[in-house]
Design an enzyme around this catalytic site. Structure first.
Site, mmCIF file in Angstrom:
data_model
loop_
_atom_site.group_PDB
_atom_site.id
_atom_site.type_symbol
_atom_site.label_atom_id
_atom_site.label_comp_id
_atom_site.label_asym_id
_atom_site.label_seq_id
_atom_site.Cartn_x
_atom_site.Cartn_y
_atom_site.Cartn_z
ATOM 1 N N PHE A 61 -0.822 -1.137 12.551
ATOM 2 C CA PHE A 61 -1.810 -0.755 11.523
ATOM 3 C C PHE A 61 -2.324 -1.688 10.568
ATOM 4 C CE2 PHE A 61 -4.028 1.985 8.917
ATOM 5 C CZ PHE A 61 -3.695 1.865 7.568
ATOM 6 N N ASN A 62 -1.331 -2.409 9.882
ATOM 7 C CA ASN A 62 -1.557 -3.417 8.829
ATOM 8 C C ASN A 62 -2.730 -4.428 9.308
ATOM 9 O OD1 ASN A 62 -0.025 -2.225 6.855
ATOM 10 N ND2 ASN A 62 1.655 -3.341 7.177
ATOM 11 N N HIS A 80 9.464 -0.015 8.394
ATOM 12 C CA HIS A 80 8.763 -1.449 8.634
ATOM 13 C C HIS A 80 8.831 -2.205 7.218
ATOM 14 C CE1 HIS A 80 7.267 0.724 12.246
ATOM 15 N NE2 HIS A 80 6.851 1.610 11.293
ATOM 16 N N ASP A 81 8.362 -1.828 6.138
ATOM 17 C CA ASP A 81 8.259 -2.843 5.183
ATOM 18 C C ASP A 81 9.401 -3.271 4.604
ATOM 19 O OD1 ASP A 81 5.411 -0.709 3.961
ATOM 20 O OD2 ASP A 81 5.746 -2.484 5.601
ATOM 21 N N ASP A 138 6.687 1.088 2.043
ATOM 22 C CA ASP A 138 6.411 0.174 1.142
ATOM 23 C C ASP A 138 7.243 0.575 -0.260
ATOM 24 O OD1 ASP A 138 3.753 0.998 2.369
ATOM 25 O OD2 ASP A 138 3.533 -1.186 1.703
ATOM 26 N N ASN A 140 -2.409 2.557 3.391
ATOM 27 C CA ASN A 140 -1.877 3.647 3.726
ATOM 28 C C ASN A 140 -2.684 4.880 3.044
ATOM 29 O OD1 ASN A 140 0.428 3.321 5.462
ATOM 30 N ND2 ASN A 140 1.272 2.681 3.763
ATOM 31 N N THR A 173 2.938 -6.025 2.654
ATOM 32 C CA THR A 173 3.328 -5.095 3.547
ATOM 33 C C THR A 173 2.202 -4.048 3.879
ATOM 34 O OG1 THR A 173 4.229 -3.649 1.459
ATOM 35 C CG2 THR A 173 5.714 -5.354 2.867
ATOM 36 N N ASP A 230 0.834 -1.197 -0.066
ATOM 37 C CA ASP A 230 -0.083 -0.011 0.025
ATOM 38 C C ASP A 230 0.811 1.270 -0.036
ATOM 39 O OD1 ASP A 230 -0.907 0.272 3.597
ATOM 40 O OD2 ASP A 230 0.981 -0.499 2.424
HETATM 41 O O1 RIB Z 1 2.370 -0.393 10.722
HETATM 42 C C1 RIB Z 1 3.379 -0.168 9.902
HETATM 43 C C2 RIB Z 1 2.796 -0.421 8.520
HETATM 44 O O2 RIB Z 1 1.715 0.274 8.177
HETATM 45 C C3 RIB Z 1 3.697 -0.443 7.349
HETATM 46 O O3 RIB Z 1 3.336 -1.285 6.416
HETATM 47 C C4 RIB Z 1 3.266 1.026 6.728
HETATM 48 O O4 RIB Z 1 3.438 1.014 5.280
HETATM 49 C C5 RIB Z 1 1.684 1.185 7.170
HETATM 50 O O5 RIB Z 1 1.233 0.469 5.912
HETATM 51 CA CA CA Z 2 2.875 -0.582 4.010
#
Ligand code: RIB
Ligand code: CA
Length: 324
Positions: A176-177, A250-251, A24, A48, A134, A19
């Site tokens: 979040f994901n 993160h990703d 990403d 996102n 991701t 996203d």
């Molecule tokens: O929590 C981090 C994730 O949430 C990452 O994938 C970032 O791109 C958002 O999508």
């Molecule tokens: Ca992401």
């Protein structure tokens, strides 16, 4: 189609489901810069930002870096819930990839939907394929519901998402994901496919610094400079919103784990996803003490070597796009 992403002959076939989103975008660049991987496609999802934006952003990045990777449009919203766009808009901006100007792509997404693309690619492949989600897991869950036969063609799912012992980042309980589409995550976590959860326990060890961004920028060619511009924006919004020292990448760690599993410390355990409680929606609850009697289903990343992760990321970007 000549492509930049082909990798060497016995490269590991992967599909990125994402996203974009700034981190990403770095995950896509890391995968494309790694000859051990053959990126068969990028599928986009609402997370996102809107699906339209995440697809536009993936296309713009693929075009700018001349990656030659097909992009397929995925889910416009989570399976059951409304999109959670407010906080991501603060982090990633209205477009989902604010910061540098990136030209529009002359090429659009492929005709197939993300689900059709993933299902066909899995069925046609003579090798098992690694899925690297991701973003929210809406597309992956839909693949599993629509075509359960393809499970056997998935090598493993290495996903960025969740948190075992680390506080969440969208609520204190959830990452979040997973929060964005907990029902999809529950379907994926219970699929029986080997899963590695690259969650906040690991990714929060991969903290950006101005020096790291400066080193990427010093490569001096268009793609690393674009990456540095994206990271400057992302770093500034994360520091402002979370008052943290820097933005965690993160990703790209999910991609890095596929490249080098020694970057993380993992433990196999049973993990389930909270979908009923609004207070803890999206929490990834791990059977840390092995007392539930449930069969372990997830390799959970408990820690990561942030320094070695950034060495890998910077090394790959330099090898692919640095000045020769
Ligand atoms: O929590 C981090 C994730 O949430 C990452 O994938 C970032 O791109 C958002 O999508
Ligand atoms: Ca992401």
């Amino acid at each position: 189609m000549t492509s930049e992403h082909s990798g060497h002959n016995n490269a590991r076939p992967v599909i990125l489901d994402c996203d974009p989103g700034h981190d990403d975008a770095l995950a896509i660049l890391l995968a494309a810069a790694s000859p051990e991987l053959k990126v068969l496609g990028i599928t986009t999802v609402c997370g996102n930002t809107t699906l339209a934006n995440s697809t536009r952003n993936a296309l713009r990045l693929v075009n700018f870096a001349n990656l030659g990777i097909p992009v397929a449009r995925g889910a416009a919203k989570p399976l059951l819930r409304e999109p959670s766009l407010d906080v991501p808009r603060v982090i990633h901006g209205e477009s989902g990839l604010n910061g540098p100007e990136i030209p529009e792509s002359p090429r659009g997404a492929v005709e197939e939907s993300a689900v059709e693309f993933i299902v066909r690619t899995l069925r046609e492949s003579d090798r098992k394929i690694t899925l690297i989600p991701t973003g929210p897991l809406t597309n992956i869950a839909t693949v599993l519901l629509a075509a359960p036969d393809v499970k056997d063609k998935v090598e493993e799912i290495v996903l960025m998402g969740g948190a075992l012992l680390h506080a969440g980042n969208i609520t204190s309980a959830a990452e979040f994901n997973i929060y964005a589409d907990p029902e999809a995550a529950k379907i994926v976590f219970h699929s029986g496919i080997p899963i590695t959860m690259v969650g906040l326990d690991a990714t929060m060890k991969c903290v950006l610094t101005d020096d790291i961004i400066a080193e990427i920028r010093s490569m001096g060619t268009p793609v690393p400079v674009l990456a540095a511009d994206l990271l400057d924006f992302y770093n500034s919004t994360i520091k402002r919103h979370y008052s943290e020292a820097g933005g965690s990448l993160h990703d790209p760690l999910a991609v890095a784990v596929v490249l080098d599993r020694t970057l993380v410390e993992t433990r196999l355990m049973y993990v389930d996803v909270e979908t009923q409680s609004e207070l803890t929606r999206g929490e990834t609850v791990g059977d840390v003490w092995g007392i539930t009697g449930h069969h372990p289903n997830v390799e959970v990343c408990l820690d990561a070597d942030g320094d070695r992760f950034f060495e890998l990321l910077i090394g790959r970007l330099r090898a692919k796009w640095g000045r020769k």
